[in-house]
Design a protein around this motif. Structure first.
Motif, short mmCIF file in Angstrom:
data_model
loop_
_atom_site.label_atom_id
_atom_site.label_comp_id
_atom_site.label_asym_id
_atom_site.label_seq_id
_atom_site.Cartn_x
_atom_site.Cartn_y
_atom_site.Cartn_z
N TYR A 257 -20.02 11.18 -21.15
CA TYR A 257 -20.43 9.77 -20.98
C TYR A 257 -19.20 8.85 -21.02
O TYR A 257 -19.04 7.96 -20.17
CB TYR A 257 -21.41 9.40 -22.08
N VAL A 258 -18.33 9.08 -22.00
CA VAL A 258 -17.13 8.24 -22.12
C VAL A 258 -16.20 8.45 -20.92
O VAL A 258 -15.65 7.49 -20.37
CB VAL A 258 -16.39 8.56 -23.44
N ALA A 259 -16.05 9.70 -20.50
CA ALA A 259 -15.19 9.97 -19.33
C ALA A 259 -15.73 9.30 -18.08
O ALA A 259 -14.97 8.80 -17.25
CB ALA A 259 -15.07 11.48 -19.11
N GLU A 260 -17.05 9.25 -17.97
CA GLU A 260 -17.66 8.59 -16.81
C GLU A 260 -17.36 7.10 -16.84
O GLU A 260 -17.15 6.47 -15.79
CB GLU A 260 -19.16 8.86 -16.80
N LYS A 261 -17.32 6.52 -18.04
CA LYS A 261 -17.01 5.09 -18.16
C LYS A 261 -15.59 4.78 -17.70
O LYS A 261 -15.34 3.68 -17.17
CB LYS A 261 -17.18 4.63 -19.61
N ILE A 262 -14.68 5.72 -17.88
CA ILE A 262 -13.28 5.46 -17.49
C ILE A 262 -12.97 6.03 -16.12
O ILE A 262 -11.80 6.14 -15.75
CB ILE A 262 -12.30 6.02 -18.54
N GLY A 263 -14.00 6.40 -15.36
CA GLY A 263 -13.78 6.72 -13.96
C GLY A 263 -13.79 8.18 -13.59
O GLY A 263 -13.46 8.53 -12.47
N VAL A 264 -14.16 9.08 -14.52
CA VAL A 264 -14.21 10.51 -14.21
C VAL A 264 -15.66 10.89 -13.91
O VAL A 264 -16.54 10.73 -14.75
CB VAL A 264 -13.68 11.36 -15.39
N ILE A 265 -15.89 11.37 -12.68
CA ILE A 265 -17.24 11.73 -12.27
C ILE A 265 -17.76 12.84 -13.16
O ILE A 265 -17.04 13.78 -13.53
CB ILE A 265 -17.24 12.17 -10.79
N VAL A 287 -11.53 19.52 -15.91
CA VAL A 287 -10.32 19.18 -16.69
C VAL A 287 -9.23 18.64 -15.76
O VAL A 287 -8.51 17.70 -16.12
CB VAL A 287 -9.82 20.41 -17.47
N SER A 288 -9.13 19.20 -14.55
CA SER A 288 -8.14 18.66 -13.61
C SER A 288 -8.50 17.24 -13.19
O SER A 288 -7.62 16.42 -12.93
CB SER A 288 -8.04 19.56 -12.38
N SER A 289 -9.81 16.92 -13.14
CA SER A 289 -10.21 15.53 -12.86
C SER A 289 -9.79 14.62 -14.01
O SER A 289 -9.36 13.48 -13.77
CB SER A 289 -11.73 15.46 -12.66
N LEU A 290 -9.88 15.11 -15.24
CA LEU A 290 -9.38 14.33 -16.38
C LEU A 290 -7.88 14.12 -16.26
O LEU A 290 -7.37 13.02 -16.51
CB LEU A 290 -9.70 15.05 -17.69
N TYR A 291 -7.17 15.16 -15.86
CA TYR A 291 -5.71 15.05 -15.69
C TYR A 291 -5.37 13.97 -14.66
O TYR A 291 -4.47 13.16 -14.87
CB TYR A 291 -5.15 16.39 -15.27
N ASP A 292 -6.11 13.96 -13.55
CA ASP A 292 -5.85 12.97 -12.50
C ASP A 292 -6.16 11.56 -12.98
O ASP A 292 -5.53 10.59 -12.54
CB ASP A 292 -6.67 13.28 -11.24
N ALA A 293 -7.17 11.42 -13.84
CA ALA A 293 -7.60 10.08 -14.24
C ALA A 293 -6.70 9.45 -15.29
O ALA A 293 -6.62 8.22 -15.38
CB ALA A 293 -9.04 10.14 -14.78
N PHE A 294 -6.01 10.28 -16.07
CA PHE A 294 -5.22 9.74 -17.17
C PHE A 294 -3.80 9.41 -16.71
O PHE A 294 -3.26 10.07 -15.83
CB PHE A 294 -5.15 10.73 -18.33
#
Length: 1471
Positions: A257-265, A287-294
C-alpha cells in the motif's frame, strides 16, 4: 542469476518438442535430477511410452505435486507480469486483460517494446493468422537485434497462446529492459543482474534487526524486507516497531500500500508472497520496480545516499537561512539614502560600498552556487517525498532575494556615485577658492607695500614709481575675485558644508580690495589729476570688470551687499590725476573668467557668447610670414649698411621662426588633418625654397659692407646660410614623413571604413521575429566570411607598413600606433560579430523551424480531427456490423499514438527556443529581463565577457541595448552581442496548445469510440427487449431450471452494458436513457407476470410435494453431514501435529451438535408426516413418502452412532500423539548424542572418558523405558476403537496404522540406541587393549633404534687407524647386525598390534558413521560434517615411520659391513 536461469529453462522446456532427446541426455547425466526433470514433457519418448504401458498414467503422485506447484507459480507470474505490462502500456493507453490471449496478435507486444525502447517498430494491420504471426515475428526479431537470447520461442508459440513460453518471453523482456540496467556501489564485474539487485537489497536493509536478505524467495515471506527497504528511503511512512509484531499478511499489505502511494505499481498481492516458497521471478520483478522508483546516487557522479539525506537537508536549511538573513540585512543597508555632506565621509562610504561589492559579493555568489548544487542533489529526494520543501527555501526564492539585493546595490550606486562626484567637485572648487584667496591676499600685501613706498616718495617730493605695478596687482585680484564669486555661488547651491566660511573669506577679500583702491585714489590724486576722458574710461573699466560677473551669479543677499559696496566705492570716490595712462589702459578691458577643466559645463556660465565651438578643434597649422624685402627697409634716416644689417637680421629671424614652427609642427590624427598638414607643409616648403632668392640678395649686399660692420654682417650671413640649410633639410624630411604617413593613414582609413561598414551592417541587422529572411542572411554571411579571408591579406599588409614605420622611428608614432591598434581592435571586433551572427543564424533558424513545424503539427491535427469526425460519426440508424468493425479498428488512434513523439519533440524543442520579441523595439520591456553575452565586449564604462548573465534594462533602440553587467555597471551595448535565452513563453505556449490540441483530438477519438460502443450496446439491448416481449407461458414451461433467471440476467446485463457505454456518449441523452430504463422495467414486469402465471399453475400440486421436499432436504443435510464425517474419518491427520488433532476434535464435536439439531428437525417432520399419514392414508404417493422417511431415520441413527465413535477415536489418537512425540524427543536426544563427532584419539585417557560417558548414557536409557510402556498402553486402546469402527462401520482407521508404525519405528530406534551404546562399549574396550599392546612394543623398539642410530653415527665419525682396529670394529658391527635381525620378530609383533588397533578403530568409526547416516536419513535433516583425521591412520603412519627407520638401519649396517670388509682386505694387503 543461476536460480533464475534454471527456472527460465524449466519454463522454456515445458512446451518443447517431446522428441528432443539431446536435452534429456544432458539432464540424465547428473547425479540427482532437478525438480521437474522427471515430468513427462522432460522425458524422452520411450520413457513416456513405458509409463503408459505399465500404469496407464503418465504422471505419478510426486510429479503431480511438482506440476501443481508449477501451476501455482505460473498463476502468480501471469498476474505479476500482466500488471507489469499494463504499467507500461498505460503510457500508450492500452491494456492487457488476459496475458496469454491479448499478446497473440502481436500488437500489444510491439507496443510494449516501443514503450520500453523508445523505438518505432513496423506492424501488420490485418487480423488473419498470417498477420498475427508476422507481428510476433517482428517483436522477436527486434529482441534478437538487441542481443536478447531467446531459447525455443517461435512466433506460433505466442500466437497460439502457449502459457509457458509466453511467460518465458515476458520474463526475458523484464530481464533485459528493467533488471539488467541495475548498478550498485561495490558491485564486481562478474556479478549478474540478479546478484546486483540482491546486493542493493542487502545494502538497503543493512542494520535492520531481524531482517536478512539471502534470496528472492523465502526471505520475503514475512514482509519485513519490503517494509525495511521502503523505510530506508521513506522513514516517515513505515513504523518498523509495528512491522516487528504484525502478521505476514499485514506487513505485506502495508508495504504494498505504501509503495503504491509513492508510485510503485502493486504487482504482487500479499497472498502471493505469504506462501512457503514465493515465486522468485515475481519477487525480482517487484523489487526491481522498487529499485527504479527510489532515488539513486549516479554512477561516478555526485549524489546523496539515503543515510545522508537528513544531514544534507539540515545543512541546506542552515545555509539558506544564513544567506537569506545576510541578504535582507544588506538590502536594508543599501536602501538607506541619508548620506553625509563631508566629502571625506561620503568617499569612505562609497569605498565601503565598493569593497562590499568586490570582497563580499563574490563569496556569497559562490555560497549561492553551492546552495544550488546542494539543492540539485536533494531535488530527487524532494520529488520523491522524503523531504518537504518549505516555502522560501527554493533556489528561485533565494534568487528573488538576491535580485532585490542587486537592485538595491544598483540604486545605491546610482545615488551614491553622483553624490561622491558632486562633493569631490565642490571640494576641488573650495580648495581652489582657498588657494586663490591666499594668492590674492599675498598680491594685496605686495600692492600695499608698494603703495606705502610711493606714499613716502610723494611726501619726500620724489616722483612715485609703483603706480603701474599696483594697478596690475589690483586687476589680477579683481579677476580672481570674480571667479571666487562664481565658485562660492556654486558651493552655496551645492550646500557645501564649508560654504559659509568661504563666503565670509571672499567678502573680506572684496573689502580689502576696495580699501586698497580707496587708498590708491587718495595717494595718487595728490600727485596728478586725470583728464575727464581717462577718468571715465577708468571708472567704466573697473566697474565692468568687477560687476559684469557679480550681478548675474550671486545670490540676492551676497549680490546686494558686495555689488553695492563695490559700485559705491568706484563711483563716489574721486580718482586723482596721479594715475598714469598706462594704468587706465589696463583697467579698461573686461576680463572673462577662466574655464576650469574637469568640471561640468553646467556649473560655469558661458562668458563667451557668440564663440564658435568648432574653433576648439581647429588645426594648428604653420603660419607663413614672408620675409621683409630689402626695399621695404629703406629709410631716409638709415644708411645702406644699417639697412643691410637690419635686412640680414630679419632673414635670420624668419629662418628661426620657421625652424621653430617646423620643430613644433603637428602631424594630424586623422586623414583630413594629415591631408591639411601635408598641403600646408607644401606651401611652407615652397616658401622656404623661395627664401633662397632673399639669401642670394643678402650675399650680394655683403660686398657693399665696409670694414666696421662687415665682420658682423659676414658672421650673420654664415649663420643664416647654416640655419637655412638646416631648415631646408628639416622641411624635406617632414615632407617625406608626411607623404608616408598620408599613404599609411589613407590605406588604414579605407580598411577601417570597410570594417566599420560591415560592423554597422551586422550591428544594425534586425534579428527580431519580424525578419524571416534567415536563409538570405546565411548566404550573405558565407559571402562575408569569404570577403574577410580576402581582406585579411590587405589588413596584414597595412599592419606591416605600420610596423615598418615604427621601426624607422617615424615622428607620428602616436598616430600610427593609434591606427594600428584601431585596425586590430576593429578586425577582432568584426570577427567576434561574425561568431555572434553564426549563433544568431543557428538560433533564429531553430526559432523559425520550430514555429513552422508547430504550424504543420496544428494543421495535421486539425485535418486528423476532421477525418475522425467524418469517419466515426454515428447515430441509432448506423449498421451494427459496420460499427463493430469500426470499434475494432484503431488506425487513427495508432496514428495519434505514433504522432505523440512528434508532439513530445515539439514540447522539448519549445524549451530550447530563444526569445526574439525583446529584439523588437515595438515591444518595449515592462521589466528587465536576463540576457546572455555571446562574445566579449569592453568599453571604458562597461566590460562584459562571453557567457556572462546580464540584465536588459531598455530595448527602445533595436541596434543598441541598455545593459547592466554582472558587476552592476550600466551602458549601451550592441544587441548583436547578446542572446535572450530560453524559455520563450510564446513557443512554450504554442507547444502547450499543440499538446492540448493533440489531447483534444485523442479525446475526440475516444468520444467517437464511446459513441460507437454506446450505439452497439443500444442495438444489443433492443434485440434483448424484443426477445423478452416475444415470450409466453408455454415457452417458459419448456425452459430448464435457471433459464428464467438467465433471461432476466441477460436483459439486466445488456442494460448495464448500455449504461456503462453511454455514460459519456453524445448520441443518447438523459431522457433517452430514462426511456430505455422504463422499457426494460416494463419488460421485467411482463416477464415476472409470466413467471407468476406459471407458478400458479404449479401450485396445484399436493402437500405431498412440500413434505417430500422437507424430507429430502433433511436427507441432503444428513448426507452432507455423512460426507463430512466420512471425509474426516478417511482423511488422515497431519503427522505429529497436536494442533491439527485438537482442531479435528473440535470440528467433530461441532458436527455432532449439528447432527443433534438435525435429529430434532427430523423428529418434527416425522410427527407432521405421521399426522399426514393418518389424514391421507389412501393417497397413492403415501408409500413413497413413508419409504423416504424410514430411510432417513435409519441413516440418522447410523450416522449419529458413527460420529460418537469417531470423537472417541480422535481423543485416543490425541493421547497417542502426545506420547509419541515425547518418545520421539527422547530418541532424538540420544541419537543426537551418539551422532556427535568425537573421534577416537590414540590416548588411553580419551578412550576411558568415552567409555565412562557411554556407561552413563546406558544407565539413563534404562531409566527412561516407562515412556515407551505408556505409549504401548495408549496404542492398545486406540486399536480396540479402530477394530470397533471397522467391525461396525467398515471404516479403516488410517491414523492408527500410521501411529502404530511410528511407535514401532520409535521402539526400534530406541533399541538401536541401547544396542549402539553396548556395541560401542565393547569395541572401545577392545581398542583400549590393542592400543596398550601396541604402545608396549612400540616404545622399546623406538628407543633401541634411536640408540643404535646414535652408536652408528659415532662409529662412522671415528675411523680406525689400522687393520686391527678396523677388524675389531667390523666384528662389533656384525654382532650388531645379528642383534638387528633378532629385533625383526619384535617389529612384526608391533606391526600386528598396530594393524589390530587400526582395524578396531576403523570398525568403530564405520559403525559410528553407519549409525549417523541412519539417524540422518530418519530425521531428514542431514548436517554437513567435517571430516576428522582417524587415529587409525595416525598409528599406522607412526608404525610406518618406525619401519622405515628400521629398514634404513638394516640397509646402512649391511652397506657399512661390506665397506669395512673391503677396507680391511685392502689394509691387510698393504701391510
Amino acid at each position: 542469476m543461476s536460480s533464475g536461469n534454471a527456472s527460465y529453462r524449466c519454463s522454456m522446456s515445458s512446451s518443447a518438442d517431446f522428441s528432443d532427446e539431446d536435452d534429456f541426455s544432458q539432464k540424465s547425466g547428473s547425479a540427482s535430477p532437478a525438480p521437474g526433470d522427471t515430468l513427462p514433457w522432460n522425458l524422452p519418448k520411450h520413457e513416456r511410452s513405458k509409463r503408459k504401458i505399465q500404469g496407464g498414467s503418465v504422471l505419478d503422485p510426486a510429479e503431480r505435486a511438482v506440476l501443481r506447484i508449477a501451476d501455482e507459480r505460473d498463476k502468480v507470474q501471469k498476474k505479476t507480469f500482466t500488471k507489469w505490462i499494463n504499467q507500461h502500456l498505460m503510457k500508450v493507453r492500452k491494456h492487457v486483460n488476459d496475458l496469454y490471449e491479448d499478446l497473440r496478435d502481436g500488437h500489444n507486444l510491439i507496443s510494449l517494446l516501443e514503450v520500453l525502447s523508445g523505438d518505432t517498430l513496423p506492424r501488420e494491420k490485418g487480423r488473419m493468422r498470417f498477420h498475427r504471426l508476422q507481428n510476433v515475428q517482428i517483436a522477436l526479431d527486434y529482441l534478437k537485434r538487441r542481443q536478447v537470447k531467446l531459447v525455443n520461442i517461435r512466433n506460433d508459440d505466442i500466437t497460439d497462446g502457449n502459457p509457458k513460453l509466453t511467460l518465458g518471453l515476458i520474463w526475458t523482456i523484464i530481464l533485459h529492459f528493467q533488471i539488467s540496467d541495475i548498478h550498485v556501489t561495490g558491485e564486481s564485474e562478474d556479478m549478474s543482474a540478479k546478484e546486483r539487485l540482491l546486493l542493493w537489497t542487502q545494502q538497503a536493509t543493512e542494520g535492520y534487526a531481524g531482517v536478512r536478505c539471502e534470496n528472492f524467495t523465502t526471505c520475503w515471506r514475512d514482509g519485513k524486507l519490503f517494509n525495511a527497504i521502503i523505510h530506508k528511503y521513506r522513514p516517515d511512512l513505515i513504523d518498523m516497531n509495528t512491522v516487528a509484531v504484525q502478521s505476514n499478511l499485514a506487513n505485506l499489505e502495508h508495504a504494498f500500500y505504501v509503495a503504491e502511494k509513492i508510485g510503485v505499481i502493486r504487482l504482487l498481492d500479499p497472498e502471493d508472497v505469504d506462501v512457503s516458497s514465493p515465486d522468485e521471478k515475481s519477487v525480482i520483478t517487484y523489487v526491481s520496480s522498487l529499485y527504479d522508483a527510489f532515488p539513486k546516487v549516479p554512477e561516478g557522479g555526485e549524489g546523496i545516499g539515503a543515510n545522508d539525506v537528513e544531514v544534507k537537508w539540515i545543512e541546506y536549511q542552515n545555509m539558506v537561512n544564513y544567506l537569506i538573513q545576510w541578504i535582507r540585512h544588506h538590502v536594508t543597508t543599501m536602501s538607506e539614502r541619508t548620506f553625509p555632506t563631508n566629502p571625506i565621509e561620503i568617499k569612505a562610504l562609497y569605498n565601503q560600498y565598493l569593497q562590499f561589492k568586490e570582497t563580499e559579493i563574490p563569496p556569497k555568489e559562490t555560497e549561492k552556487s553551492k546552495i544550488k548544487r546542494l539543492y540539485k542533489l536533494l531535488e530527487n529526494w524532494i520529488e520523491f517525498g522524503r523531504i518537504k520543501l518549505l516555502q522560501g527555501y527554493h533556489p528561485n526564492d533565494i534568487e528573488k532575494e538576491w535580485g532585490k539585493l542587486i537592485v538595491a546595490m544598483l540604486e545605491r550606486d546610482k545615488a551614491l556615485r553622483p553624490e561622491v562626484e558632486r562633493l569631490e567637485m565642490l571640494q576641488q572648487i573650495a580648495s581652489r577658492v582657498q588657494r586663490d584667496t591666499v594668492v590674492c591676499e599675498d598680491k594685496l600685501m605686495l600692492a600695499r607695500s608698494a603703495l606705502q613706498s610711493d606714499s613716502k616718495r610723494l611726501e619726500s617730493g620724489v616722483q612715485f614709481q609703483n603706480e603701474a605695478e599696483i594697478a596690475e596687482y589690483i586687476l589680477e585680484c579683481e579677476n580672481l575675485l570674480r571667479q571666487h564669486v562664481i565658485d562660492v555661488q556654486i558651493l552655496i547651491d551645492g550646500k557645501y558644508y564649508q560654504a559659509d566660511q568661504l563666503v565670509q573669506r571672499v567678502a573680506k577679500l572684496r573689502d580689502d580690495i576696495m580699501a586698497l583702491r580707496n587708498e590708491c585714489s587718495s595717494v595718487y590724486s595728490k600727485g596728478r589729476m586725470l583728464t575727464a576722458e581717462q577718468t571715465k574710461l577708468m571708472i567704466s573699466g573697473i566697474s565692468q570688470s568687477l560687476n559684469s560677473g557679480f550681478a548675474q551669479t550671486l545670490t540676492p543677499t551676497l549680490n546686494s551687499g558686495l555689488t553695492a559696496s563695490v559700485t559705491h566705492s568706484l563711483t563716489s570716490s574721486g580718482v586723482t590725476s596721479g594715475l598714469s595712462s598706462g594704468l587706465t589702459s589696463h583697467l579698461t578691458p573686461s576680463v572673462t573668467p577662466a574655464y576650469t577643466p574637469g568640471f561640468p559645463s553646467g556649473f560655469i556660465p558661458n562668458f563667451s557668447p557668440g564663440g564658435d565651438p568648432s574653433s576648439l578643434q581647429s588645426l594648428k597649422l604653420m603660419q607663413i610670414r614672408k620675409p621683409l624685402l630689402k626695399s621695404s627697409l629703406l629709410d631716409q634716416n638709415l644708411t645702406e649698411e644699417e639697412v643691410n644689417m637690419k635686412f640680414v637680421q630679419d632673414l635670420l629671424n624668419w629662418v628661426d621662426e620657421m625652424q621653430v614652427q617646423l620643430d613644433h609642427t603637428e602631424w594630424g590624427s586623422d586623414l583630413p588633418s594629415v591631408e591639411s598638414h601635408l598641403e600646408n607643409h607644401k606651401n611652407v616648403h615652397r616658401a622656404i625654397e623661395e627664401f633662397e632668392s632673399s639669401l642670394k640678395e643678402a650675399k650680394i649686399s655683403e660686398i657693399q659692407m665696409t670694414a666696421p660692420l662687415k665682420l658682423t654682417y659676414t658672421e650673420k650671413l654664415h649663420r643664416l646660410e647654416s640655419q637655412y640649410a638646416k631648415l631646408l633639410s628639416t622641411s624635406r624630411n617632414q615632407e617625406r614623413h608626411l607623404d608616408t604617413l598620408h599613404n599609411f593613414v589613407s590605406r588604414a582609413t579605407n580598411e577601417l571604413i570597410w570594417l566599420n561598414e560591415k560592423e554597422e551592417e551586422e550591428v544594425a541587422y534586425d534579428w527580431s521575429e519580424r525578419n524571416t529572411h534567415i536563409a538570405r542572411k546565411k548566404d550573405y554571411h558565407a559571402e562575408l566570411m569569404r570577403e574577410l579571408e580576402q581582406k585579411e591579406e590587405n589588413i596584414k599588409s597595412v599592419q606591416e607598413i605600420a610596423e615598418q614605420l615604427l621601426l624607422e622611428n617615424h615622428p607620428a608614432r602616436l598616430t600610427i600606433e593609434a591606427y594600428k591598434a584601431a585596425m586590430q581592435t576593429q578586425w577582432s571586433w568584426v570577427l567576434q560579430l561574425c561568431q555572434c551572427v553564426e549563433q544568431h543564424i543557428k538560433e533564429n533558424t531553430a526559432y523559425l523551424e520550430f514555429f513552422s513545424d508547430a504550424k504543420e503539427a496544428t494543421d495535421y491535427l486539425k485535418n486528423l480531427k476532421d477525418a475522425i469526425q467524418r469517419k466515426y460519426s454515428c447515430d441509432r440508424s448506423s449498421s451494427i456490423h459496420k460499427l463493430e468493425d469500426l470499434v475494432q479498428e484503431s488506425m487513427e488512434k495508432e496514428e495519434l499514438l505514433q504522432y505523440k513523439s512528434t508532439v513530445a519533440s515539439l514540447m522539448g524543442r519549445a524549451k530550447t527556443i530563444i526569445q526574439l520579441k525583446p529584439r523588437n523595439p515595438d515591444y518595449p520591456l515592462k521589466t528587465s529581463i536576463p540576457i546572455m553575452a555571446i562574445c566579449d565586449y569592453r568599453q571604458i564604462e562597461i566590460t562584459i565577457y562571453k557567457d556572462d548573465e546580464c540584465v536588459l534594462a531598455n530595448n527602445s533602440h533595436r541596434a543598441k541595448w541598455k545593459v547592466i553587467s554582472p558587476t552592476g555597471n550600466e551602458a549601451m551595448v550592441p544587441s548583436v552581442c547578446f542572446t535572450v535565452p530560453p524559455p520563450n513563453k510564446e513557443a512554450v505556449d504554442f507547444a502547450n496548445r499543440i499538446e492540448q490540441q493533440y489531447q483534444n483530438v485523442l479525446a475526440l477519438w475516444h468520444e467517437s469510440h464511446i459513441n460507437m460502443k454506446s450505439v452497439v450496446s443500444w442495438h444489443n439491448l433492443i434485440n434483448e427487449i424484443d426477445g423478452v416481449r416475444a415470450s409466453n407461458v408455454a415457452s417458459i414451461k419448456t425452459m430448464l431450471p435457471g433459464e428464467h433467471q438467465q433471461v432476466l440476467s441477460n436483459l439486466q446485463s445488456r442494460f448495464e452494458d448500455f449504461l456503462e457505454d453511454s455514460q459519456e456518449s453524445q448520441v443518447f441523452s438523459g431522457s433517452d436513457i430514462t426511456q430505455l430504463e422504463k422499457e426494460v422495467n416494463v419488460c421485467k414486469q411482463y416477464y415476472q407476470e409470466l413467471l407468476k402465471s406459471a407458478e400458479r399453475e404449479e401450485q396445484e400440486e399436493s402437500i405431498y410435494n412440500l413434505y417430500i421436499s422437507e424430507v429430502r432436504n433433511i436427507r441432503l443435510r444428513l448426507e452432507n453431514c455423512e460426507d463430512r464425517l466420512i471425509r474426516q474419518i478417511r482423511t488422515p491427520l497431519e503427522r505429529d501435529d497436536l494442533h491439527e488433532s485438537v482442531f479435528r476434535i473440535t470440528e467433530q464435536e461441532k458436527l455432532k451438535k449439528e447432527l443433534e439439531q438435525l435429529k430434532d428437525d427430523l423428529g418434527s417432520i416425522t410427527n407432521k408426516c405421521e399426522e399426514f399419514f393418518s389424514q391421507a392414508a389412501a393417497s397413492p404417493s403415501m408409500p413413497t413418502l413413508r419409504s423416504e422417511l424410514s430411510t432417513v431415520v435409519q441413516n440418522m441413527n447410523h450416522i449419529y452412532s458413527m460420529s460418537s465413535t469417531c470423537i472417541e477415536k480422535l481423543k485416543t489418537v490425541n493421547l497417542v500423539l502426545k506420547n509419541t512425540q515425547a518418545a520421539e524427543a527422547l530418541v532424538k536426544l540420544y541419537e543426537t548424542k551418539l551422532c556427535e563427532e568425537e573421534a577416537v584419539i590414540a590416548d588411553k585417557n580419551n578412550i576411558e572418558n568415552l567409555i565412562s560417558t557411554l556407561k552413563q548414557w546406558r544407565s539413563e536409557v534404562d531409566a527412561k523405558r516407562e515412556v515407551f510402556h505408556a505409549l504401548e498402553d495408549e496404542l492398545q486402546k486406540a486399536k480396540a476403537i479402530s477394530d470397533e469402527m471397522f467391525k461396525m462401520y467398515k471404516e479403516r482407521d488410517l491414523d492408527f496404522d500410521w501411529h502404530k508404525e511410528k511407535a514401532d519405528q520409535l521402539v526400534e530406534r530406541w533399541q538401536n540406541v541401547h544396542m549402539q551404546i553396548d556395541n560401542r562399549l565393547r569395541e572401545l574396550e577392545s581398542i583400549g587393549k590393542s592400543l596398550k599392546y601396541y604402545r608396549d612394543t612400540y616404545h622399546p623398539l623406538d628407543d633401541w633404534i634411536q640408540q643404535v642410530e646414535t652408536t652408528q653415527r659415532k662409529i662412522q665419525e671415528n675411523q680406525p687407524e689400522n687393520s686391527k682396529a678396523l677388524a675389531t670394529q667390523l666384528n662389533q658391527q656384525k654382532m650388531l647386525v645379528s642383534e638387528i635381525e633378532m629385533k625383526q620378530n619384535k617389529m612384526d609383533e608391533c606391526q600386528k598390534y598396530a594393524e589390530q588397533y587400526s582395524a578396531a578403530v576403523k570398525d568403530y568409526e564405520l559403525q559410528t558413521m553407519t549409525y549417523r547416516a541412519m539417524v540422518d536419513s530418519q530425521q531428514k535433516s542431514p548436517v554437513k560434517r567435517r571430516r576428522m583425521q582417524s587415529s587409525a591412520d595416525v598409528i599406522i603412519q607412526e608404525f610406518m615411520d618406525l619401519r622405515s627407520r628400521y629398514t634404513a638401519l638394516v640397509t646402512l649396517m649391511t652397506q657399512y659391513i661390506k665397506f669395512a670388509s673391503d677396507s680391511l682386505k685392502r689394509l691387510e694387503e698393504e701391510e
